[in-house]
Design a protein around this motif. Structure first.
Motif, PDB file in Angstrom:
ATOM      1  N   THR A  98      19.128 131.784 161.923  1.00  0.00           N
ATOM      2  CA  THR A  98      20.021 132.446 160.819  1.00  0.00           C
ATOM      3  C   THR A  98      20.941 131.062 160.362  1.00  0.00           C
ATOM      4  O   THR A  98      21.432 131.216 159.461  1.00  0.00           O
ATOM      5  N   LEU A  99      21.072 130.231 161.194  1.00  0.00           N
ATOM      6  CA  LEU A  99      22.143 129.092 160.957  1.00  0.00           C
ATOM      7  C   LEU A  99      21.496 127.799 161.239  1.00  0.00           C
ATOM      8  O   LEU A  99      20.455 127.513 161.708  1.00  0.00           O
ATOM      9  N   PRO A 100      21.881 126.623 160.428  1.00  0.00           N
ATOM     10  CA  PRO A 100      21.354 125.467 160.411  1.00  0.00           C
ATOM     11  C   PRO A 100      21.287 124.961 161.968  1.00  0.00           C
ATOM     12  O   PRO A 100      20.371 124.365 162.151  1.00  0.00           O
ATOM     13  N   ARG A 101      22.314 125.402 162.642  1.00  0.00           N
ATOM     14  CA  ARG A 101      22.243 124.831 164.201  1.00  0.00           C
ATOM     15  C   ARG A 101      21.114 125.451 164.934  1.00  0.00           C
ATOM     16  O   ARG A 101      20.602 124.842 165.779  1.00  0.00           O
ATOM     17  N   HIS A 102      20.598 126.642 164.482  1.00  0.00           N
ATOM     18  CA  HIS A 102      19.504 127.288 165.198  1.00  0.00           C
ATOM     19  C   HIS A 102      18.473 126.462 164.969  1.00  0.00           C
ATOM     20  O   HIS A 102      17.440 126.310 165.895  1.00  0.00           O
ATOM     21  N   PHE A 103      17.961 125.784 163.622  1.00  0.00           N
ATOM     22  CA  PHE A 103      16.774 125.354 163.408  1.00  0.00           C
ATOM     23  C   PHE A 103      17.040 123.829 163.988  1.00  0.00           C
ATOM     24  O   PHE A 103      15.968 123.347 164.654  1.00  0.00           O
ATOM     25  N   ARG A 104      18.076 123.256 163.937  1.00  0.00           N
ATOM     26  CA  ARG A 104      18.342 121.962 164.668  1.00  0.00           C
ATOM     27  C   ARG A 104      17.940 121.890 166.315  1.00  0.00           C
ATOM     28  O   ARG A 104      17.510 120.976 166.670  1.00  0.00           O
ATOM     29  N   ARG A 105      18.384 123.226 166.625  1.00  0.00           N
ATOM     30  CA  ARG A 105      18.124 123.266 168.042  1.00  0.00           C
ATOM     31  C   ARG A 105      16.666 123.414 168.603  1.00  0.00           C
ATOM     32  O   ARG A 105      16.300 123.393 169.395  1.00  0.00           O
ATOM     33  N   ASN A 106      15.762 123.877 167.349  1.00  0.00           N
ATOM     34  CA  ASN A 106      14.372 124.111 167.696  1.00  0.00           C
ATOM     35  C   ASN A 106      13.148 123.303 166.958  1.00  0.00           C
ATOM     36  O   ASN A 106      12.271 123.496 166.664  1.00  0.00           O
ATOM     37  N   VAL A 107      13.762 121.858 166.814  1.00  0.00           N
ATOM     38  CA  VAL A 107      12.866 120.942 166.398  1.00  0.00           C
ATOM     39  C   VAL A 107      11.800 121.044 167.249  1.00  0.00           C
ATOM     40  O   VAL A 107      11.884 120.803 168.576  1.00  0.00           O
ATOM     41  N   GLY A 108      10.671 120.699 166.728  1.00  0.00           N
ATOM     42  CA  GLY A 108       9.514 120.702 167.699  1.00  0.00           C
ATOM     43  C   GLY A 108       8.777 121.960 167.999  1.00  0.00           C
ATOM     44  O   GLY A 108       7.702 122.175 168.514  1.00  0.00           O
ATOM     45  N   ARG A 109       9.550 123.042 167.744  1.00  0.00           N
ATOM     46  CA  ARG A 109       9.004 124.353 168.062  1.00  0.00           C
ATOM     47  C   ARG A 109       8.174 125.061 166.896  1.00  0.00           C
ATOM     48  O   ARG A 109       8.572 124.610 165.708  1.00  0.00           O
ATOM     49  N   LEU A 110       7.247 125.942 166.990  1.00  0.00           N
ATOM     50  CA  LEU A 110       6.576 126.645 165.878  1.00  0.00           C
ATOM     51  C   LEU A 110       7.351 127.984 165.635  1.00  0.00           C
ATOM     52  O   LEU A 110       7.732 128.489 166.340  1.00  0.00           O
ATOM     53  N   VAL A 111       7.659 127.959 164.257  1.00  0.00           N
ATOM     54  CA  VAL A 111       8.496 129.090 163.678  1.00  0.00           C
ATOM     55  C   VAL A 111       7.561 129.858 162.526  1.00  0.00           C
ATOM     56  O   VAL A 111       6.690 129.118 161.964  1.00  0.00           O
ATOM     57  N   THR A 112       7.866 131.125 162.324  1.00  0.00           N
ATOM     58  CA  THR A 112       7.377 131.625 161.254  1.00  0.00           C
ATOM     59  C   THR A 112       8.797 132.129 160.273  1.00  0.00           C
ATOM     60  O   THR A 112       9.684 132.589 160.956  1.00  0.00           O
ATOM     61  N   ALA A 113       8.450 131.748 159.132  1.00  0.00           N
ATOM     62  CA  ALA A 113       9.677 131.896 158.159  1.00  0.00           C
ATOM     63  C   ALA A 113       9.351 132.772 156.885  1.00  0.00           C
ATOM     64  O   ALA A 113       7.765 132.463 156.417  1.00  0.00           O
ATOM     65  N   THR A 114       9.959 133.517 156.305  1.00  0.00           N
ATOM     66  CA  THR A 114      10.132 134.075 154.869  1.00  0.00           C
ATOM     67  C   THR A 114      10.720 133.345 154.214  1.00  0.00           C
ATOM     68  O   THR A 114      12.045 133.337 154.212  1.00  0.00           O
ATOM     69  N   HIS A 115      10.205 132.726 153.204  1.00  0.00           N
ATOM     70  CA  HIS A 115      10.909 132.022 152.315  1.00  0.00           C
ATOM     71  C   HIS A 115      10.438 132.412 150.783  1.00  0.00           C
ATOM     72  O   HIS A 115       9.573 132.270 150.433  1.00  0.00           O
ATOM     73  N   ASP A 116      11.581 132.741 149.977  1.00  0.00           N
ATOM     74  CA  ASP A 116      11.227 133.468 148.696  1.00  0.00           C
ATOM     75  C   ASP A 116      10.113 134.331 148.601  1.00  0.00           C
ATOM     76  O   ASP A 116       9.157 133.936 147.843  1.00  0.00           O
ATOM     77  N   GLY A 117       9.796 135.185 149.616  1.00  0.00           N
ATOM     78  CA  GLY A 117       8.974 136.390 149.734  1.00  0.00           C
ATOM     79  C   GLY A 117       7.626 135.674 150.176  1.00  0.00           C
ATOM     80  O   GLY A 117       6.771 136.602 150.205  1.00  0.00           O
ATOM     81  N   GLN A 118       7.352 134.473 150.596  1.00  0.00           N
ATOM     82  CA  GLN A 118       6.219 134.015 151.059  1.00  0.00           C
ATOM     83  C   GLN A 118       6.410 133.555 152.644  1.00  0.00           C
ATOM     84  O   GLN A 118       7.469 133.015 152.854  1.00  0.00           O
ATOM     85  N   GLU A 119       5.634 134.122 153.425  1.00  0.00           N
ATOM     86  CA  GLU A 119       5.508 133.654 154.820  1.00  0.00           C
ATOM     87  C   GLU A 119       4.727 132.448 155.271  1.00  0.00           C
ATOM     88  O   GLU A 119       3.684 132.253 154.635  1.00  0.00           O
ATOM     89  N   VAL A 120       5.491 131.564 155.944  1.00  0.00           N
ATOM     90  CA  VAL A 120       4.987 130.388 156.518  1.00  0.00           C
ATOM     91  C   VAL A 120       4.979 130.032 157.797  1.00  0.00           C
ATOM     92  O   VAL A 120       6.051 130.656 158.384  1.00  0.00           O
ATOM     93  N   THR A 121       4.196 129.600 158.570  1.00  0.00           N
ATOM     94  CA  THR A 121       4.170 129.379 159.953  1.00  0.00           C
ATOM     95  C   THR A 121       3.956 127.621 160.088  1.00  0.00           C
ATOM     96  O   THR A 121       2.983 127.120 159.579  1.00  0.00           O
TER      97      THR A 121
END
Length: 171
Positions: A98-121
């Protein structure tokens, strides 16, 4: 004010004193006791952009955090006379990003995100204070690509569990 809200500043000072960040505090009843759950994580530092993986917390760091939080709570009168059990851990992969630091912490990891109604992995390549860049693998209908998502458009995001990551040497 809840008990968790009341102890949050004390717990935060304790973990920041040893270089960690407080992610969450929860206090729940458990019979005659209370369970104080504290989630801590490594501070990704002051950099605005991360493009290298961050090491996970070690057991020694979690033990240090447990001692620091326990000492801080014992020195205060915030928990009162009722006994409590303290549980300190790092957030698991089920935690929403939920926070920018969460994403900085997970560089290199596989994530699934919903952005503007579209899901991307995709795999996090880079994370800044305003957006995250994912390496999205090819599918039958689309070629592989990189995509930058602004945090403002993110509706939800979470790390995906991988049993054999592409960079594992033993695979």
């Amino acid at each position: 004010m809840t008990t968790a809200d009341g102890i949050r500043p004390t717990v935060q000072d304790a973990v920041e004193g040893i270089g960690l960040v407080l992610e969450d505090v929860a206090v729940t009843p458990a019979g005659r006791r209370r369970v104080v759950k504290v989630l801590v994580d490594r501070d990704p530092g002051p950099q605005d952009v991360a493009d290298e993986p961050t090491d996970p917390l070690t057991l020694d760091e979690v033990a240090d955090a447990t001692r620091a939080v326990s000492d801080a709570l014992d020195a205060s009168d915030l928990m009162g006379e009722q006994p409590y059990t303290l549980e300190v851990s790092s957030p698991g992969v089920g935690r929403p990003l939920t926070l920018p630091r969460h994403f900085r912490r997970n560089v290199g990891r596989l994530v699934t995100a919903t952005h503007d109604g579209q899901e991307v992995t995709g795999r996090v390549l880079r994370a800044s204070g305003t957006d995250v860049t994912l390496d999205i693998p090819a599918t039958r209908s689309t070629p592989s690509r990189t995509q930058t998502l602004a945090y403002a458009g993110l509706e939800r995001a979470a790390v995906q569990v991988e049993f054999a990551r592409p960079d594992d040497k033993d695979s």
